[in-house]
Design an enzyme around this catalytic site. Structure first.
Site, PDB file in Angstrom:
ATOM      1  N   GLY A 199      49.192  44.589  54.481  1.00  0.00           N
ATOM      2  CA  GLY A 199      48.410  44.251  53.307  1.00  0.00           C
ATOM      3  C   GLY A 199      49.299  44.041  52.100  1.00  0.00           C
ATOM      4  O   GLY A 199      50.501  44.339  52.132  1.00  0.00           O
ATOM      5  N   PRO A 200      48.738  43.528  51.018  1.00  0.00           N
ATOM      6  CA  PRO A 200      49.522  43.285  49.796  1.00  0.00           C
ATOM      7  C   PRO A 200      50.064  44.586  49.218  1.00  0.00           C
ATOM      8  O   PRO A 200      49.592  45.682  49.547  1.00  0.00           O
ATOM      9  CB  PRO A 200      48.494  42.631  48.845  1.00  0.00           C
ATOM     10  CG  PRO A 200      47.378  42.170  49.716  1.00  0.00           C
ATOM     11  CD  PRO A 200      47.334  43.111  50.876  1.00  0.00           C
ATOM     12  N   THR A 203      48.060  48.461  47.808  1.00  0.00           N
ATOM     13  CA  THR A 203      46.706  48.621  48.316  1.00  0.00           C
ATOM     14  C   THR A 203      46.466  49.978  48.978  1.00  0.00           C
ATOM     15  O   THR A 203      45.345  50.240  49.415  1.00  0.00           O
ATOM     16  CB  THR A 203      46.375  47.502  49.319  1.00  0.00           C
ATOM     17  OG1 THR A 203      47.409  47.412  50.302  1.00  0.00           O
ATOM     18  CG2 THR A 203      46.264  46.162  48.602  1.00  0.00           C
ATOM     19  N   GLY A 204      47.487  50.821  49.088  1.00  0.00           N
ATOM     20  CA  GLY A 204      47.277  52.179  49.581  1.00  0.00           C
ATOM     21  C   GLY A 204      47.700  52.412  51.009  1.00  0.00           C
ATOM     22  O   GLY A 204      47.199  53.332  51.662  1.00  0.00           O
ATOM     23  N   THR A 206      50.714  53.462  52.241  1.00  0.00           N
ATOM     24  CA  THR A 206      51.427  54.742  52.361  1.00  0.00           C
ATOM     25  C   THR A 206      50.487  55.917  52.157  1.00  0.00           C
ATOM     26  O   THR A 206      50.582  56.948  52.842  1.00  0.00           O
ATOM     27  CB  THR A 206      52.572  54.793  51.340  1.00  0.00           C
ATOM     28  OG1 THR A 206      53.425  53.660  51.523  1.00  0.00           O
ATOM     29  CG2 THR A 206      53.386  56.061  51.503  1.00  0.00           C
ATOM     30  N   HIS A 422      44.355  23.981  21.360  1.00  0.00           N
ATOM     31  CA  HIS A 422      44.631  24.020  22.797  1.00  0.00           C
ATOM     32  C   HIS A 422      43.780  25.090  23.488  1.00  0.00           C
ATOM     33  O   HIS A 422      43.125  24.813  24.508  1.00  0.00           O
ATOM     34  CB  HIS A 422      46.118  24.292  23.012  1.00  0.00           C
ATOM     35  CG  HIS A 422      46.529  24.291  24.452  1.00  0.00           C
ATOM     36  ND1 HIS A 422      47.145  23.230  25.044  1.00  0.00           N
ATOM     37  CD2 HIS A 422      46.402  25.247  25.428  1.00  0.00           C
ATOM     38  CE1 HIS A 422      47.388  23.500  26.322  1.00  0.00           C
ATOM     39  NE2 HIS A 422      46.951  24.732  26.572  1.00  0.00           N
ATOM     40  N   GLU A 423      43.765  26.289  22.944  1.00  0.00           N
ATOM     41  CA  GLU A 423      43.013  27.371  23.586  1.00  0.00           C
ATOM     42  C   GLU A 423      41.511  27.131  23.498  1.00  0.00           C
ATOM     43  O   GLU A 423      40.771  27.435  24.441  1.00  0.00           O
ATOM     44  CB  GLU A 423      43.369  28.720  22.934  1.00  0.00           C
ATOM     45  CG  GLU A 423      44.831  29.127  23.090  1.00  0.00           C
ATOM     46  CD  GLU A 423      45.267  29.204  24.537  1.00  0.00           C
ATOM     47  OE1 GLU A 423      44.429  29.463  25.418  1.00  0.00           O
ATOM     48  OE2 GLU A 423      46.469  28.989  24.806  1.00  0.00           O
ATOM     49  N   ASP A 499      49.841  24.719  32.649  1.00  0.00           N
ATOM     50  CA  ASP A 499      48.541  24.194  33.081  1.00  0.00           C
ATOM     51  C   ASP A 499      48.727  23.021  34.035  1.00  0.00           C
ATOM     52  O   ASP A 499      48.043  22.924  35.060  1.00  0.00           O
ATOM     53  CB  ASP A 499      47.723  23.742  31.867  1.00  0.00           C
ATOM     54  CG  ASP A 499      47.416  24.891  30.921  1.00  0.00           C
ATOM     55  OD1 ASP A 499      47.318  26.030  31.400  1.00  0.00           O
ATOM     56  OD2 ASP A 499      47.278  24.640  29.712  1.00  0.00           O
TER      57      ASP A 499
END
Length: 606
Positions: A199-200, A203-204, A206, A422-423, A499
């Protein structure tokens, strides 16, 4: 350990100092002041010498009675080669002695050797302690460095793990086997030898492994994959053998290898074919050990990695890591459970709705959520608050997503105005198009490394599929900033570089991977990168294309981008008055919150 080492060094220094002092005293006590040879002969002539001892360099005479200074012995250098002949004229007994230099010569060799060995031993032991070899020093370099947690010493159970219910259900079977192995052989089934947690990062994985050990109540051997590989050839394989030998003696037990990709990288994938280095030797030993033990003895291997696509296929075959458990980023319900775990030690304000926080943190891992709670608590602490409020969580999300505010980065008025339009171009197009992520905040305060302004959009629900219309809307929102600059100023700036890169990537995937261009057919023109648990280097789904087809692909990508740019430009042109008014307000206030954005949405014409 360091204090004991300092005491040992102190003892050595003290002993050496005492030895030097004793030697100096002995030399002083044994040293007799020499007299001129003429005086020695005069003493002989005056019959004051009772005995003479002749050595290679000196003459030592014992006086019959002490002289006025109280001396009973006189010493003179031996300078006369015809000494024996002249001494025979006197009625005095004389002898000759041979001076022994054995002890002096021995010490001249032994003492330097002892000093050298002592310094070498001290430095090597310090090196061994720094490298984690322990008191065994060089002889323990092949020993396993695994940290051993006996029974429930891990301090973690399944109650401490939230948001990964499917993974916990898979691992409960491992716990049941370790606690009652006799039930699993009843119908001839066997427990998997190895379980690979993939997993990434964050993510837990260990944490889940430690929870398994805490629930099962068995010895837990924890080691990182990088700790097997050492600068000495053969050390990694020796440590693998030692680790499995220790675990067998303590069975039932769990061996946990974290960051398995550091050890189990596919052979030949990162170097010339047939290459054999220390890492490959260590991996081969691990494969042999996993084949060599019987799972019925109660020994289970858990491993974790966030790069399973580069692991050696031999590790993933049946009989080694039989089961792969995906520990993915949590969904909204999982994020809510994780937040409840982490806020137990945080004083929350009554108005904090954790479900709203979970909705704003789509894509966050468990580690990200823990960091979010900590950042929110720090922000409340900085402003001397009594509790953590929802605004603290919102500010923490902004800091994690957009970066730290750079209020000292001063823009000139022209740049500031360009950033504002722009924003607002991003925000107004997002508000005008259906199905886009809600806009939460618009700001022209620089953040992070290169962001001169930012528009925060956070999805309120988890999405796993997107249609062509949704992707085109996303392209239009990203191009809204460039469209606003062209509409208002009639010229383009470099502010849309990021962008444009994102837009080009989305459009290329639509055409070459997702088959969303009808004229080109439902064909994947780009090789798909390896996914979880596929063989490394295996690219699938791509086809060879002709020059004509490649030109059509490029034209389709450009057409997709430009069509959506014109759509964004048209929306902003239709709402030019709203754009101008909101730009003036943003320049004056620097930030527009959700209430201001909802007011803008009501004024828009779609």
């Amino acid at each position: 350990m360091e204090q004991q080492t300092r005491w040992h060094v102190g003892y050595w220094i003290l002993a050496l100092f005492v030895l030097v002092m004793v030697q100096n005293w002995w030399q002083v006590a044994q040293t007799v002041e020499s007299v001129p040879y003429s005086e020695f002969e005069r003493a002989l002539a005056e019959n004051r010498v009772a005995e003479v001892v002749v050595s290679e360099r000196t003459l030592t005479g014992k006086l019959k009675s002490p002289d006025p200074q109280g001396k009973t012995v006189i010493v003179a250098n031996r300078v006369d080669p015809a000494l024996a002949e002249r001494l025979s004229r006197y009625d005095v007994p004389f002898t000759r002695t041979v001076e022994s230099t054995f002890l002096r010569d021995l010490l001249s060799w032994v003492v330097p050797a002892l000093v050298f060995f002592g310094v070498w031993f001290f430095l090597f032991r310090k090196f061994a302690e720094k490298q984690g070899m322990g008191m065994g020093g060089f002889m323990s370099i092949g020993k396993s460095r695994a940290k051993i947690y006996m029974e429930r010493d891990t301090g973690v159970t399944f109650k401490d793990v939230a948001g990964v219910d499917e993974a916990k259900d898979e691992l409960r079977e491992v716990v049941d086997f370790l606690t009652s192995p006799q039930d699993y052989g009843r119908l001839g089934a066997r427990i998997p030898k190895g379980v690979l947690l993939v997993g990434p990062p964050g993510t837990g994985k260990t944490l889940l492994a430690k929870a398994v050990a805490g629930e099962a109540g068995v010895p837990f051997y924890s080691i990182s994959g990088s700790e097997f590989v050492e600068m000495f050839v053969g050390v990694g394989a020796a440590r693998v053998r030692d680790l499995f030998e220790q675990a067998r003696q303590k069975a039932p037990a769990i061996i946990f290898i974290d960051e398995l990709d550091a050890l189990g990288r596919a052979r030949g994938a990162a170097g010339p074919a047939g290459g054999h280095d220390e890492r490959e030797q260590t991996l081969n030993q691990l494969l042999v050990e996993m084949d060599g033990f019987d799972s019925s003895v109660g020994l289970i291997i858990l491993s974790a990695t966030n790069r399973p696509e580069i692991l050696d296929p031999a590790l993933l075959r049946a009989g080694r890591f039989d089961r792969q458990v995906l520990v993915d980023r949590p969904d909204k319900r999982g994020r809510l459970e994780i937040l409840h775990v982490h806020v137990k030690k945080v004083r929350l304000a009554p108005d904090v709705d954790l479900e709203q926080v979970a909705a704003l943190t789509t894509g966050f891992s468990g580690a990200d959520l823990a960091n979010l709670v900590n950042e929110a608590a720090l922000m409340a602490t900085r402003r001397r608050a009594d509790s953590v409020t929802l605004s603290d969580f919102t500010a923490a999300i902004e800091r994690l997503v957009a970066g730290l505010e750079k209020k000292n980065r001063v823009l000139n008025p022209r740049e500031r105005e360009t950033v504002a339009y722009h924003e607002l171009g991003h925000a107004l197009v997002a508000l005008a198009l259906p199905g886009t992520d809600p806009v939460h905040k618009i700001s022209i305060i620089p953040r992070g490394i290169g962001a001169l302004g930012y528009t925060i959009q956070r999805p309120t629900e988890d999405r796993y599929l997107m249609t062509r219309e949704e992707l085109e809307n996303k392209i239009a929102v990203l191009l809204g900033g460039r469209a606003a600059e062209k509409l208002v100023f009639g010229k383009l700036s470099t502010g849309a570089a990021d962008d444009l890169a994102k837009v080009t990537d989305i459009a290329r995937n639509m055409v070459t991977r997702y088959g969303m261009e009808e004229d080109l057919g439902y064909v994947a023109y780009e090789a798909q990168q390896p996914r979880f648990l596929e063989a490394p280097g295996l690219a699938t789904g791509g086809v060879q294309v002709s020059v004509e087809t490649q030109q059509r692909i490029d034209e389709a990508i450009r057409r997709t981008v430009m069509d959506n740019f014109q759509r964004a430009y048209g929306l902003l042109e239709k709402n030019r008055d709203v754009l101008e008014r909101s730009a003036r307000e943003l320049l004056a206030r620097e930030t527009l919150e959700e209430a201001d954005i909802r007011e803008l949405a009501r004024e828009l014409r779609t």
